[in-house]
Design an enzyme around this catalytic site. Sequence first.
Site, short mmCIF file in Angstrom:
data_model
loop_
_atom_site.label_atom_id
_atom_site.label_comp_id
_atom_site.label_asym_id
_atom_site.label_seq_id
_atom_site.Cartn_x
_atom_site.Cartn_y
_atom_site.Cartn_z
N SER A 293 0.81 -1.21 0.00
CA SER A 293 0.00 0.00 0.00
C SER A 293 0.85 1.27 0.00
O SER A 293 1.55 1.55 -0.96
CB SER A 293 -0.95 -0.05 1.20
OG SER A 293 -1.90 0.98 1.15
N ASP A 304 9.74 5.58 -10.21
CA ASP A 304 9.20 6.22 -11.41
C ASP A 304 9.91 7.52 -11.77
O ASP A 304 10.02 7.88 -12.94
CB ASP A 304 7.71 6.48 -11.24
CG ASP A 304 6.88 5.22 -11.46
OD1 ASP A 304 7.46 4.18 -11.81
OD2 ASP A 304 5.64 5.28 -11.29
N LYS A 318 -0.65 -4.12 -3.45
CA LYS A 318 -1.93 -3.60 -2.96
C LYS A 318 -2.09 -2.18 -3.51
O LYS A 318 -1.57 -1.22 -2.94
CB LYS A 318 -2.01 -3.60 -1.44
CG LYS A 318 -3.34 -3.05 -0.91
CD LYS A 318 -3.36 -3.02 0.60
CE LYS A 318 -4.68 -2.46 1.13
NZ LYS A 318 -4.85 -1.02 0.83
#
Length: 550
Positions: A293, A304, A318
């Site tokens: 999460s 990223d 998740k």
Amino acid sequence: MKKSIKALALAGLVAGGASLAAFKTDDRFFEIARNLDIYATLFRELNMYYVDEVNPNRMVKTSIDAMLKALDPYTNFYAEEEIEDYRTMTTGRYNGIGALVGVRQGKSVVMMIYEGTPAEKSGLRVGDEILKIDGVEVRNRPEDDNTDKLLRGQNGTAVKLTVRRYGEKDLLTIPVTRDVVKMTNVPYFGMINDEVGYIDLKDFTATAAREVRQAVIDLKAKGMKKLILDVRENPGGLLNMAIDISNLFIPKDSEVVTTKGKVQEWNKTYTAMAPPLDLDLPIVVLCNSRSASAAEIVSGVIQDYDRGVLIGQRTYGKGLVQTTRDLSFNTKMKITTAKYYIPSGRCIQAIDYSHRNPDGSVGKIADSLKTAFKTKNGRVVYDGGGVLPDVITEANNPTPIALSLSNKGLIFDYAVKYRHDHPQIKPAREFRLTDAEYQDFVNWLKDKEYDYTTQVEKDIAGLEASAKKEKYFDLIKDQLKALQTKVSHSKEADLMTFKPELKPMLEQEITGHYYLQKGIKESSFNNDPEMKAALDLFKDMNRYQSILKK
């Protein structure tokens, strides 16, 4: 029309038997009302005629939990008596003494004490058995009568503990004054060497970003030039904390995460709102299959934006957002309302979250089910099941003997004995058991009950069963018997064979009894494969930079 149908549905549920004909104008609401009416009448009949007394709260809670479990693992109902636990989970605060108490063979044992809490100040020790709380016997209490609840109470109130301590003839009476206990999100941070700082981020409650920020500032004041951020075993938490922690290392106004769900007006793109703390600090993020999460958002954002290198194993997967909704009678429901997407555009939600490996990982995902995305520098990354690290290390899979000793509590029990026999030890980073001390552990185990079956033994047993079923057993029984004799484990031999694994486990447990959570963490540094990989990478900054390039 729909509003009147909803009202009729509620009225029908309360009345428990109203006509449902009116609902047929809207098939969906008719089905809802029909099933609610069935549930109400079934429960009424069950309550009236079942042979034993029915506990209505427990029955309804069980039925609600089963219903929500059919949706996803993260949509949960919190009954009124669980609200305090829910608040603790989201805020990291509760009123109590600051001790983790576990039940072992009917005994309430102090498994850990949190630093700076009333429990530590009172002199309570890890390993103490709690016999009474304010005179109330706690041994062999019913499972739903949680001992921990007796330890909680209003700030400033005193609780008297009667404890049995290893090696002490007389019982001890320890008074503890309750206070606000803050479960820290960062249980440890410190310098690993002259250049590398380390932050252990274990949760995402309401103060997580502030704790990480302060840890970075303190470490930089000590000379930190490179950072290891550890989110292994971090189950996640508050979305805004993941955003704020990511914000520390990426430019202001950078996209952090986007949420998309059924309720269109709730969809939102969250950006970094504040000036960053440091845009140039080299970062390694440690993650594993239990990083979930919010921990995956931070890991994914760092990856990223090519802001740092991820080391470890694929994260949990998740990518769902939960929203808490207030229900009647002071109950709550945490409901999955959206999926989240990190800056590259990928969603890290596992394609199938209902089937996982024993370690929690999502396992291998077919290439045909994955979609490629690109990081800021053009590196290819994929969706479909967690965040895949840039440097993959092998997961730590304990051997059967290590699992058995741990599950039976024997590592813990020996640490209790060691703490009694040795009033002081070296600092956690320096503490090592001698070979003679390890042999003492081996000797201590001789009259202890523990056993295990190795995977090889299971495989041979499976081969024998298949051979008997398919009528080949007589042909290979001599070879099978020889093989069984050869691989049959000897516990004493295994204690020496797997000493390189067991000895560090024992050292970490022992240091935890002296130096609590910080001791366990510092003792683990020399035997941590991800930590070693991070330090090796930081020694070769050309390799670090090459990983982040296209």
